[in-house]
Design a protein around this motif. Structure first.
Motif, PDB file in Angstrom:
ATOM      1  N   LYS A  88       1.011  10.031   8.242  1.00 54.23           N
ATOM      2  CA  LYS A  88       0.788   9.230   7.038  1.00 54.23           C
ATOM      3  C   LYS A  88       1.603   9.825   5.899  1.00 54.23           C
ATOM      4  O   LYS A  88       1.640  11.037   5.705  1.00 54.23           O
ATOM      5  N   VAL A  89       2.262   8.975   5.152  1.00 55.60           N
ATOM      6  CA  VAL A  89       3.031   9.433   3.987  1.00 55.60           C
ATOM      7  C   VAL A  89       2.765   8.529   2.813  1.00 55.60           C
ATOM      8  O   VAL A  89       2.228   7.431   2.968  1.00 55.60           O
ATOM      9  N   ASP A  90       3.176   8.989   1.675  1.00 55.75           N
ATOM     10  CA  ASP A  90       3.096   8.196   0.454  1.00 55.75           C
ATOM     11  C   ASP A  90       4.418   7.448   0.309  1.00 55.75           C
ATOM     12  O   ASP A  90       5.465   8.062   0.145  1.00 55.75           O
ATOM     13  N   ALA A  91       4.354   6.122   0.359  1.00 54.06           N
ATOM     14  CA  ALA A  91       5.581   5.320   0.303  1.00 54.06           C
ATOM     15  C   ALA A  91       6.291   5.439  -1.034  1.00 54.06           C
ATOM     16  O   ALA A  91       7.443   5.023  -1.156  1.00 54.06           O
ATOM     17  N   GLN A  92       5.630   6.018  -2.019  1.00 57.69           N
ATOM     18  CA  GLN A  92       6.301   6.180  -3.313  1.00 57.69           C
ATOM     19  C   GLN A  92       7.121   7.466  -3.340  1.00 57.69           C
ATOM     20  O   GLN A  92       8.015   7.629  -4.162  1.00 57.69           O
ATOM     21  N   GLY A  93       6.805   8.372  -2.421  1.00 59.30           N
ATOM     22  CA  GLY A  93       7.453   9.683  -2.458  1.00 59.30           C
ATOM     23  C   GLY A  93       8.732   9.739  -1.659  1.00 59.30           C
ATOM     24  O   GLY A  93       9.275   8.716  -1.232  1.00 59.30           O
ATOM     25  N   GLN A  94       9.216  10.961  -1.473  1.00 64.01           N
ATOM     26  CA  GLN A  94      10.408  11.151  -0.649  1.00 64.01           C
ATOM     27  C   GLN A  94      10.047  10.859   0.801  1.00 64.01           C
ATOM     28  O   GLN A  94       9.011  11.283   1.296  1.00 64.01           O
ATOM     29  N   LEU A  95      10.909  10.131   1.494  1.00 65.44           N
ATOM     30  CA  LEU A  95      10.711   9.890   2.920  1.00 65.44           C
ATOM     31  C   LEU A  95      11.797  10.635   3.676  1.00 65.44           C
ATOM     32  O   LEU A  95      12.922  10.728   3.201  1.00 65.44           O
ATOM     33  N   PRO A  96      11.475  11.157   4.864  1.00 69.64           N
ATOM     34  CA  PRO A  96      12.472  11.956   5.597  1.00 69.64           C
ATOM     35  C   PRO A  96      13.661  11.148   6.100  1.00 69.64           C
ATOM     36  O   PRO A  96      14.672  11.714   6.473  1.00 69.64           O
ATOM     37  N   PHE A  97      13.545   9.854   6.167  1.00 66.77           N
ATOM     38  CA  PHE A  97      14.685   9.023   6.565  1.00 66.77           C
ATOM     39  C   PHE A  97      14.530   7.663   5.912  1.00 66.77           C
ATOM     40  O   PHE A  97      13.476   7.350   5.362  1.00 66.77           O
ATOM     41  N   TYR A  98      15.603   6.847   6.007  1.00 71.66           N
ATOM     42  CA  TYR A  98      15.545   5.509   5.416  1.00 71.66           C
ATOM     43  C   TYR A  98      14.753   4.617   6.369  1.00 71.66           C
ATOM     44  O   TYR A  98      15.242   4.208   7.414  1.00 71.66           O
ATOM     45  N   ARG A  99      13.523   4.364   6.000  1.00 72.45           N
ATOM     46  CA  ARG A  99      12.626   3.638   6.888  1.00 72.45           C
ATOM     47  C   ARG A  99      12.729   2.148   6.633  1.00 72.45           C
ATOM     48  O   ARG A  99      12.550   1.707   5.515  1.00 72.45           O
ATOM     49  N   SER A 100      13.033   1.380   7.663  1.00 69.44           N
ATOM     50  CA  SER A 100      13.141  -0.066   7.473  1.00 69.44           C
ATOM     51  C   SER A 100      12.174  -0.793   8.373  1.00 69.44           C
ATOM     52  O   SER A 100      11.179  -1.313   7.931  1.00 69.44           O
ATOM     53  N   ARG A 154       0.836  -1.193   0.000  1.00 71.44           N
ATOM     54  CA  ARG A 154       0.000   0.000   0.000  1.00 71.44           C
ATOM     55  C   ARG A 154       0.870   1.241   0.000  1.00 71.44           C
ATOM     56  O   ARG A 154       1.912   1.278   0.666  1.00 71.44           O
ATOM     57  N   ARG A 155       0.474   2.254  -0.752  1.00 67.54           N
ATOM     58  CA  ARG A 155       1.264   3.485  -0.817  1.00 67.54           C
ATOM     59  C   ARG A 155       1.120   4.323   0.448  1.00 67.54           C
ATOM     60  O   ARG A 155       2.072   4.957   0.895  1.00 67.54           O
ATOM     61  N   ASN A 156      -0.065   4.351   1.022  1.00 72.19           N
ATOM     62  CA  ASN A 156      -0.310   5.181   2.189  1.00 72.19           C
ATOM     63  C   ASN A 156       0.155   4.435   3.439  1.00 72.19           C
ATOM     64  O   ASN A 156      -0.450   3.441   3.839  1.00 72.19           O
ATOM     65  N   ILE A 157       1.279   4.882   4.035  1.00 71.17           N
ATOM     66  CA  ILE A 157       1.796   4.178   5.210  1.00 71.17           C
ATOM     67  C   ILE A 157       2.019   5.155   6.362  1.00 71.17           C
ATOM     68  O   ILE A 157       2.025   6.373   6.168  1.00 71.17           O
ATOM     69  N   THR A 158       2.225   4.594   7.550  1.00 68.54           N
ATOM     70  CA  THR A 158       2.482   5.401   8.745  1.00 68.54           C
ATOM     71  C   THR A 158       3.967   5.603   8.870  1.00 68.54           C
ATOM     72  O   THR A 158       4.732   4.646   8.872  1.00 68.54           O
ATOM     73  N   LEU A 159       4.387   6.829   9.004  1.00 66.02           N
ATOM     74  CA  LEU A 159       5.816   7.105   9.068  1.00 66.02           C
ATOM     75  C   LEU A 159       6.378   6.776  10.443  1.00 66.02           C
ATOM     76  O   LEU A 159       7.371   6.093  10.585  1.00 66.02           O
ATOM     77  N   ASN A 160       5.720   7.302  11.491  1.00 70.18           N
ATOM     78  CA  ASN A 160       6.226   7.070  12.834  1.00 70.18           C
ATOM     79  C   ASN A 160       5.525   5.860  13.415  1.00 70.18           C
ATOM     80  O   ASN A 160       4.396   5.949  13.887  1.00 70.18           O
TER      81      ASN A 160
END
Lengths: 67, 427
Positions: free
Chosen positions: B399-411, B386-392
Motif C-alpha cells: 500500500k502506498v500514498d498516491a500523493q507521494g513519491q512512487l517507485p515507478f511510473y504506475r499506469s 483515493r490516496r491509499n492504493i496498492t502498488l503491486n
C-alpha cells in the motif's frame, strides 16, 4: 499432473498428464450429483496412480475410465 | 456501413454556468450534472473533478476512461447495450465526438466479488504530468473525473451498473453540447470495394470474459453490445468498434484504436481490411478453447481473409485460446501475426506461456512491468480518487500514498499503439 487444460501441460513437457474435468472443478463434476461426482473423481485419481507406475518416454496423456 | 465522425477539439475544460462547447473550450455545469447523478438512489455520493494535461495530479480508483461521443444519425446509441442503452447496431450514420476530452469513472466499487482481479479497485493510475515520450495518451486528455460511491448493501452487478451509468450520463451530457453543431473536422469510415489483388486482412481481438471470476454470465467486464459472457467468435464491423460497441476499463482505447485506424487508412492502398472478429477468452475446458480457436480461424477464412492480426493482450488461462487462435489461422493458410505481451524473464520460462510452432510471427508489446526498471516519480499536489492504493497490482500487496513519491511510473491502463484493449500491465 491432473489438468483440465491438459494441452498446455503436454506442450510444456509434463511427462504424465491426466485429463481433468473443467477448470472450475478439475477432479470431478458436481453437476452429476454427489454419488456420480465421487465415482468420476475416483476414476481420475485411479488414472493418476496408473500414470505414476507407467514408463513414459515423452509427455503422455492418461484418460480416466468412464465410471 | 458508412460512418461519419465529426470531431470537435477540446483544448480547455472548466466548470461554468452551463454545459457547452465553443471554440475548443468545454464548460461544465457541475451542480446540474451531480444533481442528475444523485437521482439514482444506488449512488451515495458524487463529485466532478477536472484533471488537465501537465497538472500535478494523479487519478486513482479508475474503472473506465470514456470517449465522449453521441450518435447524431444512423440509429442506436454509442456504447450500445450497456446500462440499459439501446442494442441497435451502431457504426452507421454520423457520430459527433469531443477530441481531447475524456470522462474518467472513479470509484472503489468492485467489478465482482470473488477470485481474480475484480476486487482490486485500484488497478490503474493516471499521472497527468505524463512520462516524457512514453506518456500514455490519458495524461494528454482533459479528464472530467466522476468520483462516485455506490451503496455497498446492493448487489455488485447493480453497483457496477449504477457507477457506469453515472459516468455515461456525464459523457452523454458533454457530447450533447456538439450534437447540432457543424464539426470542424469530418472523417468518413467505409470499407469500400478495393482492388481484389490487395491482400485481405482480418483483425482478430481476443477479449477476456469475466464469466468465471464473477460467477455470473452477467459479470462486469469487457462488454460487446452489453454482453460479457463467453460467446463464439463474433464478426464485427470496425465502425461498430469506433462507436463503442466494445467497451470496458479503457473504453477510450477501444474507440480510439490506432491499429484499427491504420488498417482503415491502408484499406484500398496496400491492403483490403475485411473486418474484425471478437474472440472470447477464458473458456474453462480444453475442448472449448480448441473449438473457439478453430472456429475463429474459420470465421476469418469465411470473411475472405488471407492474413490475420490476432491481438491477445491476455495472460495465463486466457492466453491459451489467443495463441491457439493464431495457430488455427496459420493452419487455415492465413499469414498471421500475433500481438501479445511477454512473460517476465526472471521467471525463467519462455517469453510466452505456450509457444506453438505455427505461431512464428510475433509482435511483443513488452513485459509491461514498470517495477522491473524503476524510475521513481515525484509526489503530486493532488489526488482524485483515493490516496491509499496498492502498488503491486498483480500481488495486491504494497500500500502506498498516491500523493507521494512512487517507485515507478504506475499506469495500469496498459496502453500501446498496438493494443486493442488494456491489459493489467503497464507498457
Amino acid at each position: 499432473m491432473i489438468s483440465a487444460i491438459f494441452s498446455l501441460a503436454l506442450t510444456t513437457g509434463a511427462p504424465r498428464v491426466v485429463r481433468g474435468s473443467r477448470i472450475e472443478h478439475v477432479c470431478g463434476n458436481p453437476s452429476l450429483g454427489p454419488e456420480k461426482d465421487r465415482a468420476y473423481s475416483k476414476e481420475i485419481v485411479r488414472a493418476a496412480l496408473t500414470a505414476l507406475t507407467t514408463e513414459v518416454t515423452e509427455p503422455t496423456l492418461f484418460e480416466p475410465a468412464i465410471p | 456501413m458508412k460512418l461519419e465522425l465529426g470531431n470537435f477539439p477540446v483544448t480547455e475544460v472548466a466548470f461554468g454556468r452551463e454545459t457547452r462547447w465553443a471554440e475548443s473550450r468545454l464548460e461544465i455545469d457541475r451542480a446540474e450534472l451531480v444533481g442528475r447523478i444523485l437521482e439514482d438512489p444506488r449512488i451515495l455520493s458524487a463529485e466532478l473533478h477536472l484533471a488537465r494535461p501537465r497538472e500535478s495530479v494523479r487519478i486513482t480508483l479508475i474503472r473506465d476512461v470514456i470517449q465522449p461521443m453521441v450518435k447524431v444519425s444512423g440509429g442506436g446509441a454509442v456504447y450500445p447495450g450497456i446500462c440499459g442503452r439501446p442494442v441497435e447496431t451502431v457504426g452507421r450514420g454520423r457520430t459527433h465526438r469531443l477530441d481531447g476530452a475524456a470522462v474518467v469513472e472513479v470509484s472503489d466499487t468492485p467489478l465482482y466479488m470473488g477470485p481474480g482481479m475484480g476486487n482490486y479497485t485500484d488497478r490503474a493510475v493516471i499521472d497527468m504530468r505524463g512520462n516524457g515520450d512514453r506518456s500514455p495518451p490519458f495524461s494528454k486528455l482533459n479528464n472530467v473525473c466522476v468520483v462516485l460511491e455506490t451503496d455497498p448493501t446492493r448487489d455488485v452487478l447493480d453497483r457496477n451498473d449504477a457507477a457506469h451509468s453515472a459516468a455515461l450520463l456525464v459523457s452523454d451530457a458533454l457530447a450533447e453540447t456538439v450534437r447540432n453543431l457543424e464539426p470542424p473536422e469530418l472523417e468518413t469510415f467505409e470499407l469500400h470495394p478495393t482492388d481484389t489483388a490487395l491482400p485481405k486482412v482480418a483483425y482478430v481481438l481476443c477479449q477476456h470474459s469475466p464469466e468465471h471470476h464473477a460467477g455470473s454470465v452477467r459479470g462486469w467486464g469487457d462488454h460487446l453490445y452489453g454482453i460479457t459472457r463467453l460467446h463464439p467468435p463474433w464478426v464485427i464491423h470496425p465502425n461498430e468498434l469506433i462507436d463503442g460497441a466494445l467497451s470496458f476499463d479503457n473504453s477510450w482505447g477501444f474507440a480510439n484504436n490506432h491499429m484499427l485506424r491504420e488498417l482503415y487508412q491502408r484499406h484500398g492502398e496496400d491492403l483490403n481490411f475485411v473486418g474484425c472478429i471478437v474472440v472470447r477468452t477464458r473458456w474453462s475446458s480444453q475442448l472449448e478453447k480448441n473449438v473457439a480457436a478453430r472456429q475463429s480461424a474459420k470465421t476469418a477464412k469465411m470473411l475472405g481473409a488471407e492474413g490475420a492480426i490476432v491481438v491477445g493482450m491476455v495472460g495465463g488461462n486466457d492466453f491459451m485460446e489467443a495463441v491457439r487462435t493464431a495457430q488455427a489461422c496459420e493452419l487455415e493458410g492465413l499469414d498471421t501475426v500475433f500481438v501479445v505481451m511477454e512473460d517476465e524473464p526472471s521467471e525463467g520460462g519462455p517469453p510466452i506461456l505456450e509457444p506453438l510452432p505455427e505461431v512464428k510471427a510475433i509482435v511483443s508489446v513488452g513485459v509491461g512491468r514498470a517495477e522491473l526498471s524503476p524510475e521513481p516519480t515525484s509526489p503530486v499536489s493532488r489526488v482524485i480518487g483515493r490516496r491509499n492504493i496498492t502498488l503491486n497490482m498483480s500481488t495486491g500487496v504494497g500500500k502506498v500514498d498516491a500523493q507521494g513519491q512512487l517507485p515507478f511510473y504506475r499506469s495500469g491502463l496498459g496502453w500501446s499503439s498496438l493494443d486493442s484493449r488494456t491489459s493489467c500491465f503497464e507498457v
